[in-house]
Design an enzyme around this catalytic site. Structure first.
Site, PDB file in Angstrom:
ATOM      1  N   THR A  45       9.285  24.461  -0.143  1.00  0.00           N
ATOM      2  CA  THR A  45       8.939  23.739   1.088  1.00  0.00           C
ATOM      3  C   THR A  45       7.433  23.643   1.262  1.00  0.00           C
ATOM      4  O   THR A  45       6.916  22.603   1.703  1.00  0.00           O
ATOM      5  CB  THR A  45       9.607  24.398   2.313  1.00  0.00           C
ATOM      6  OG1 THR A  45      11.016  24.487   2.062  1.00  0.00           O
ATOM      7  CG2 THR A  45       9.386  23.583   3.569  1.00  0.00           C
ATOM      8  N   CYS A  46       6.720  24.695   0.909  1.00  0.00           N
ATOM      9  CA  CYS A  46       5.256  24.665   1.019  1.00  0.00           C
ATOM     10  C   CYS A  46       4.676  23.587   0.103  1.00  0.00           C
ATOM     11  O   CYS A  46       3.736  22.892   0.474  1.00  0.00           O
ATOM     12  CB  CYS A  46       4.668  26.030   0.670  1.00  0.00           C
ATOM     13  SG  CYS A  46       5.175  27.330   1.825  1.00  0.00           S
TER      14      CYS A  46
END
Length: 151
Positions: A45-46
């Site tokens: 997600t980052c």
């Protein structure tokens, strides 16, 4: 968690970027700044969030924004992340959590039924005077640029 809110003045900070260069809030005086916090470099997600900002960097710059990514990762890990995805903006290696604590984004989290302390994925829009204009605390990684430019 005592997170900065709209109207709060951001305390000055100085932390090294991915290349070991000191970066301070005062470096951005007179500029609009997006400070996005993410839990860990090179995680799914980052990566989606950071890539979304990188891919839309030109649009963000046209809107007058500079960008700083912040996590507690080491300079080496931040450098590898930036190089791998060719991010056009600096990533701060806030290993001592100076910036993380200044913005109040460290606190209890839940993930897969487990509770622990960590960095919350929150983005701050800071005005030219170093005051928080807006806080995005429900970051949607795939459309994060839209969230920033939507107001």
């Amino acid at each position: 968690m005592n997170t900065l809110q709209a109207g709060d003045k951001v305390p000055n900070f100085t932390v090294n970027d991915q290349d070991g260069n000191p970066v301070s809030l005062s470096d951005y005086k007179g500029k609009k700044l997006v400070v996005f916090f993410y839990p860990k470099a090179n995680t799914p997600t980052c990566t989606v969030e950071a890539c979304n900002l990188g891919e839309n960097y030109e649009a963000l710059q046209k809107a007058g924004y500079e960008i700083l990514g912040v996590s507690a990762d080491s300079e080496k890990r931040q450098s590898n992340f930036k190089t791998k995805f060719k991010f056009p903006y600096p990533l701060l290696a806030d290993t001592e959590k100076d910036v993380i604590n200044a913005f109040g984004v460290w606190g209890p989290k839940k993930f897969m039924g487990r509770e622990f302390d960590g960095i919350h994925r929150i983005t701050f829009i800071v005005n030219e005077e170093g005051v928080v204009e807006r806080v995005i605390d429900k970051v949607k990684a795939k459309i994060h640029t839209e969230q920033i430019l939507s107001e």
